[in-house]
Design an enzyme around this catalytic site. Structure first.
Site, PDB file in Angstrom:
ATOM      1  N   HIS A 345      -4.898   3.713  -2.989  1.00 40.70           N
ATOM      2  CA  HIS A 345      -3.550   2.735  -3.018  1.00 40.70           C
ATOM      3  C   HIS A 345      -2.883   3.395  -1.319  1.00 40.70           C
ATOM      4  O   HIS A 345      -2.513   4.390  -1.364  1.00 40.70           O
ATOM      5  CB  HIS A 345      -2.973   1.896  -3.422  1.00 40.70           C
ATOM      6  CG  HIS A 345      -2.718   0.796  -3.253  1.00 40.70           C
ATOM      7  ND1 HIS A 345      -3.363  -0.130  -2.966  1.00 40.70           N
ATOM      8  CD2 HIS A 345      -1.493   0.434  -2.332  1.00 40.70           C
ATOM      9  CE1 HIS A 345      -2.724  -1.342  -2.080  1.00 40.70           C
ATOM     10  NE2 HIS A 345      -1.321  -0.394  -2.126  1.00 40.70           N
ATOM     11  N   ALA A 346      -2.655   2.710   0.030  1.00 37.18           N
ATOM     12  CA  ALA A 346      -2.275   3.432   1.249  1.00 37.18           C
ATOM     13  C   ALA A 346      -1.258   3.599   0.786  1.00 37.18           C
ATOM     14  O   ALA A 346      -0.150   2.420   0.113  1.00 37.18           O
ATOM     15  CB  ALA A 346      -2.984   2.668   2.525  1.00 37.18           C
ATOM     16  N   HIS A 375      -0.124  -0.654   9.548  1.00 41.51           N
ATOM     17  CA  HIS A 375       1.484  -1.000   8.652  1.00 41.51           C
ATOM     18  C   HIS A 375       1.010  -0.099   7.838  1.00 41.51           C
ATOM     19  O   HIS A 375       2.671  -0.082   7.888  1.00 41.51           O
ATOM     20  CB  HIS A 375       0.143  -1.753   7.730  1.00 41.51           C
ATOM     21  CG  HIS A 375       1.291  -2.113   6.205  1.00 41.51           C
ATOM     22  ND1 HIS A 375       2.009  -3.175   6.133  1.00 41.51           N
ATOM     23  CD2 HIS A 375       1.479  -0.728   5.268  1.00 41.51           C
ATOM     24  CE1 HIS A 375       2.539  -3.578   5.257  1.00 41.51           C
ATOM     25  NE2 HIS A 375       2.531  -2.439   4.732  1.00 41.51           N
ATOM     26  N   GLU A 376       0.632   0.838   7.360  1.00 37.52           N
ATOM     27  CA  GLU A 376       1.732   2.189   6.636  1.00 37.52           C
ATOM     28  C   GLU A 376       2.702   2.864   8.411  1.00 37.52           C
ATOM     29  O   GLU A 376       4.217   3.268   7.983  1.00 37.52           O
ATOM     30  CB  GLU A 376       0.575   3.108   6.411  1.00 37.52           C
ATOM     31  CG  GLU A 376      -0.416   2.609   5.351  1.00 37.52           C
ATOM     32  CD  GLU A 376       0.666   2.140   4.585  1.00 37.52           C
ATOM     33  OE1 GLU A 376       1.260   3.214   4.100  1.00 37.52           O
ATOM     34  OE2 GLU A 376       0.088   1.661   3.760  1.00 37.52           O
ATOM     35  N   HIS A 379       5.579   1.429   8.430  1.00 39.76           N
ATOM     36  CA  HIS A 379       6.959   2.231   7.979  1.00 39.76           C
ATOM     37  C   HIS A 379       7.255   3.452   8.204  1.00 39.76           C
ATOM     38  O   HIS A 379       8.304   4.467   8.789  1.00 39.76           O
ATOM     39  CB  HIS A 379       6.218   2.288   6.268  1.00 39.76           C
ATOM     40  CG  HIS A 379       5.673   1.127   5.535  1.00 39.76           C
ATOM     41  ND1 HIS A 379       6.684   0.461   5.271  1.00 39.76           N
ATOM     42  CD2 HIS A 379       4.612   0.768   4.751  1.00 39.76           C
ATOM     43  CE1 HIS A 379       6.435  -0.205   4.550  1.00 39.76           C
ATOM     44  NE2 HIS A 379       5.063   0.029   3.893  1.00 39.76           N
ATOM     45  N   GLU A 403       7.759  -4.270   4.692  1.00 43.17           N
ATOM     46  CA  GLU A 403       6.058  -4.190   5.062  1.00 43.17           C
ATOM     47  C   GLU A 403       5.864  -4.626   6.551  1.00 43.17           C
ATOM     48  O   GLU A 403       4.505  -5.345   6.913  1.00 43.17           O
ATOM     49  CB  GLU A 403       6.015  -5.345   4.000  1.00 43.17           C
ATOM     50  CG  GLU A 403       6.617  -4.302   2.508  1.00 43.17           C
ATOM     51  CD  GLU A 403       5.599  -3.390   2.268  1.00 43.17           C
ATOM     52  OE1 GLU A 403       4.555  -3.106   3.035  1.00 43.17           O
ATOM     53  OE2 GLU A 403       5.882  -2.465   1.636  1.00 43.17           O
ATOM     54  N   HIS A 504      -0.099  -2.576  -8.030  1.00 38.45           N
ATOM     55  CA  HIS A 504       1.444  -2.863  -7.549  1.00 38.45           C
ATOM     56  C   HIS A 504       2.170  -2.973  -9.295  1.00 38.45           C
ATOM     57  O   HIS A 504       2.670  -2.988  -9.312  1.00 38.45           O
ATOM     58  CB  HIS A 504       1.468  -3.872  -6.692  1.00 38.45           C
ATOM     59  CG  HIS A 504       1.618  -3.479  -5.735  1.00 38.45           C
ATOM     60  ND1 HIS A 504      -0.168  -3.330  -5.368  1.00 38.45           N
ATOM     61  CD2 HIS A 504       2.315  -2.972  -4.363  1.00 38.45           C
ATOM     62  CE1 HIS A 504      -0.191  -3.163  -3.602  1.00 38.45           C
ATOM     63  NE2 HIS A 504       1.077  -3.264  -3.123  1.00 38.45           N
ATOM     64  N   TYR A 514       6.167  -9.129   0.377  1.00 35.63           N
ATOM     65  CA  TYR A 514       4.883  -8.599   1.003  1.00 35.63           C
ATOM     66  C   TYR A 514       4.549 -10.165   1.279  1.00 35.63           C
ATOM     67  O   TYR A 514       4.096 -10.492   2.178  1.00 35.63           O
ATOM     68  CB  TYR A 514       3.532  -8.433   0.426  1.00 35.63           C
ATOM     69  CG  TYR A 514       3.447  -6.916  -0.079  1.00 35.63           C
ATOM     70  CD1 TYR A 514       3.228  -5.987   1.128  1.00 35.63           C
ATOM     71  CD2 TYR A 514       4.108  -6.705  -1.172  1.00 35.63           C
ATOM     72  CE1 TYR A 514       3.682  -4.590   0.313  1.00 35.63           C
ATOM     73  CE2 TYR A 514       3.751  -4.975  -1.550  1.00 35.63           C
ATOM     74  CZ  TYR A 514       3.423  -3.962  -0.635  1.00 35.63           C
ATOM     75  OH  TYR A 514       3.757  -2.596  -0.597  1.00 35.63           O
TER      76      TYR A 514
HETATM   77  O1  X8Z Z   1       0.321  -2.782  -1.215  1.00 36.55           O
HETATM   78  C1  X8Z Z   1       0.015  -2.495   0.783  1.00 36.55           C
HETATM   79  C2  X8Z Z   1       0.176  -1.683   1.663  1.00 36.55           C
HETATM   80  C3  X8Z Z   1       1.049  -0.589   0.867  1.00 36.55           C
HETATM   81  S1  X8Z Z   1       2.844  -0.791   1.085  1.00 36.55           S
HETATM   82  C4  X8Z Z   1      -1.112  -0.959   2.099  1.00 36.55           C
HETATM   83  N1  X8Z Z   1       0.288  -3.839   1.386  1.00 36.55           N
HETATM   84  C5  X8Z Z   1      -0.337  -5.305  -0.227  1.00 36.55           C
HETATM   85  C6  X8Z Z   1      -1.382  -4.962  -0.577  1.00 36.55           C
HETATM   86  O2  X8Z Z   1      -2.574  -4.333  -0.493  1.00 36.55           O
HETATM   87  O3  X8Z Z   1      -1.524  -5.798  -1.791  1.00 36.55           O
HETATM   88  C7  X8Z Z   1      -0.614  -4.193   1.837  1.00 36.55           C
HETATM   89  C8  X8Z Z   1      -0.518  -6.346   2.386  1.00 36.55           C
HETATM   90  C9  X8Z Z   1      -0.198  -6.315   0.971  1.00 36.55           C
HETATM   91 ZN    ZN Z   2       3.398  -1.195   2.940  1.00 34.82          ZN
END
Ligand code: X8Z
Ligand code: ZN
Length: 605
Positions: A345-346, A375-376, A379, A403, A504, A514
């Site tokens: 997960h990024a 997105h990254e 940050h 975010e 998450h 988000y």
């Molecule tokens: O978790 C993330 C990023 C890292 S902060 C990749 N996002 C959420 C997800 O993947 O569920 C970005 C958008 C929503």
């Molecule tokens: Zn993020």
């Protein structure tokens, strides 16, 4: 577990004196009491030293999941929690005393609830660190093995969800990934107990209250504010849902997708039904008008992980923001290692006080991953720009700001921009082309909103006890259906832990950020476009190469969390509130199209 600032912080306090006072003890010796300002300086210094070790342990754990790295990460987590607990205890003594505004903000941030506030009891601190390390590790190394003994990792399963249109195949991988999470359902239950204990020891009623304390407003007010934003966008979501359901009914049959009920969750192109852009081919309003197949172009042109990352960096530097330091490319993990388990997960990491920022992403050559890289880097640029702030002020104005930065940039990746990069052949200007483009983006941005909202609705209820441990799964699906209008494609039970199949939850990252980000990024885009001198509809604006917009963005990033978030919002947009009118206005053409399409349909579920 995630690296948060080691100095966690809530509410606003005013304090006693600007000067150190002296306490004279019974035996006659006198000790000078530390002032609030001195206290803040000392804690930041202590935190900086500890952070270096903790970050190193977490980084290694996340990029090399083994029992050994679990030991190191849990130990580091334990030390971090012990420190946090002592900071909160010490900071409490300055409540109600007088101090300068900057020190008051620092103390306030120290007392703010983190995503996993430390319990006072050292044994519980150790257990909390352990539980978080274990859950994230289990998620990261999770695999689905079918009856033939063939095992697949999450990214392989996600690719099937994105591309296949075979009902049974989709069902198999959807269900398969959900075979991983039941193993840590009990662990999660324990996490909830420990997290609530930590929240209470830090002065909150429960962990939900602690999570809501990070928004420079009363927690009750914040709940209402988030609901207000959801109500603003809900009618548009319902139009989109209605049209998608009808189209899926045509694709899979109305026996599988009934015209008046929730949509089966495995048909939306995404493992969690959180964004739906992968079913764009089914949804495309005008077939073949203005191809938007960026993935195909990336593959054909031989993009690799590095070129993808450099392309994303190029957008930020075109705005006049600095180039990434060399260490970024040396130390980041942008390629999935083939011989070990990692948390794919990024994420973006602010290591060594802004001097060694890194990302960790298992980059694949797709448009979705190119967006995630932006997105990254959003940050990363926040980290770089607020590097000069004192450690306690290093953070987003609120977590939704953090975010939103990279996603705001992605909104500028218009057809004209993509053409300039050679990623599409031609820019077609027509009503049809606009609707195609808007449909694709809405399947990502509008479809996400109820998902972004419901995740923490579930956790807030779990933390407060409104959803009991024996109802975790039912409570999850009740909210999934209420907010998103989707349903599980096969029977679920309390043996399942479907919430835990989303990163998450085991990763314990709050999610309302988000939801807020998806709304604010359109506010930011609008403000930046105005500054750049753009005239015309917002969806045609790109701030690429515009230094005026870049300066405005950079200025806000530089503030970090030194001021309450409405100040940062005002600096960029002139407004002091979060507001969904920008996202609604942006999609006006699509909204009209959807209303037309749905005219004779019964919407809702
Ligand atoms: O978790 C993330 C990023 C890292 S902060 C990749 N996002 C959420 C997800 O993947 O569920 C970005 C958008 C929503
Ligand atoms: Zn993020």
């Amino acid at each position: 577990m995630k690296i948060k600032s080691l100095l966690i912080g809530t509410a606003l306090f005013v304090s006693t004196s600007f000067v150190a006072s002296t306490t004279v003890y019974a035996d006659g010796h006198a000790e000078k009491q530390e002032t609030a300002k001195e206290f803040v300086a000392r804690i930041q210094e202590e935190g900086r030293k500890l952070a270096k070790e903790v970050e190193a342990a977490y980084w290694v754990r996340n990029t090399y999941i083994t029992p050994d790295t679990a030991v190191l990460a849990a130990k580091a987590g334990e030390r971090s929690l012990a420190f946090e607990s002592s900071v909160v205890e010490q900071a409490k003594r300055f409540k109600g005393t007088k101090m300068d505004a900057e020190t008051a903000r620092a103390i306030e941030l120290m007392l703010r609830g983190s995503s996993a506030p430390a319990p006072n009891d050292p044994k519980l601190q150790a257990e909390l660190a352990q539980v978080l390390t274990d859950m994230e590790g289990q998620y990261g190394s999770g695999k689905y093995c079918n009856e033939n003994g063939e095992c697949r990792e999450l990214q392989e399963l996600e690719a099937v969800l994105a591309e296949s249109r075979d009902y049974q195949e989709l069902l198999d991988v959807w269900q398969g990934w959900r075979s991983v999470s039941p193993a840590y359902r009990k662990t999660y239950q324990r996490f909830v107990e420990l997290g609530n204990q930590g929240a209470q020891d830090s002065g909150y009623e429960n962990l939900a209250e602690a999570w809501k304390s990070g928004y420079d407003m009363d927690t009750g007010e914040f709940t209402i504010e988030a609901r207000r934003l959801w109500e603003q966008v809900k009618p548009f979501y319902e139009e989109l849902h209605c049209h998608v359901r009808a189209k899926l009914g045509e694709q899979y049959g109305t026996d599988k997708v009934p015209a008046d009920g929730p949509i089966p969750a495995h048909l939306l192109g995404n493992m969690w039904s959180q964004t739906w852009e992968n079913i764009y081919p089914i949804m495309e309003p005008y077939k073949g008008v203005a191809s938007l197949d960026v993935t195909k172009a990336l593959k054909e042109q031989g993009y690799d992980e590095l070129k993808m990352t450099k392309t994303a960096e190029g957008f930020f530097t075109s705005l006049g923001l600095p180039a990434l330091p060399e260490s970024f490319y040396e130390n980041s993990m942008i390629k999935k290692p083939r011989d070990r388990n990692v948390v794919c997960h990024a994420s973006a990491w602010d290591m060594d006080n802004g001097n060694d920022p890194r990302i960790k992403q298992c980059v694949e050559i797709t448009e979705e991953q190119l967006s995630t890289l932006h997105h990254e880097l959003g940050h990363i640029y926040y980290y770089i720009m607020y590097k000069g702030q004192p450690p306690i002020f290093k953070g987003g104005a609120h977590d939704g700001f953090h975010e939103a930065i990279g996603d705001t940039i992605v909104l500028s990746m218009t057809p004209s921009y993509l053409k300039e990069k050679g990623l599409i052949d031609e820019v077609v200007v027509s009503e049809e082309a606009t609707l195609n483009k808007q449909m694709k983006l809405a399947l990502e941005k509008i479809a996400f909103l109820p998902f972004g909202k419901m995740i923490d609705e579930w956790r807030w209820k779990v933390f407060s006890g409104e959803i009991a441990p024996e109802d975790y799964n039912q409570g999850w699906w009740d909210l999934r259906t209420e907010y998103q209008g989707i349903k599980p494609p096969l029977a679920r039970s309390e043996k399942d832990f479907d919430a835990g199949a989303k990163y998450h939850i085991p990763g314990n990252t709050p999610y309302t950020r988000y939801f807020l980000s998806f709304i604010m990024q359109f506010q930011f885009h609008k403000a930046l476009c105005e500054k750049s001198g753009h005239k015309g509809p917002l969806h045609e604006c790109s701030i690429y190469d515009n230094k005026v917009a870049g300066k405005a963005l950079g200025d806000m990033l530089t503030m970090g969390q030194s001021k309450p978030w409405p100040d940062a919002m005002e600096a960029l947009t002139g407004q002091r509130k979060m507001d969904a009118s920008a996202i609604i206005d942006y999609f006006a053409p699509l909204n009209a199209y959807l209303k037309e399409q749905n005219a004779n349909r019964q919407c809702g579920w």
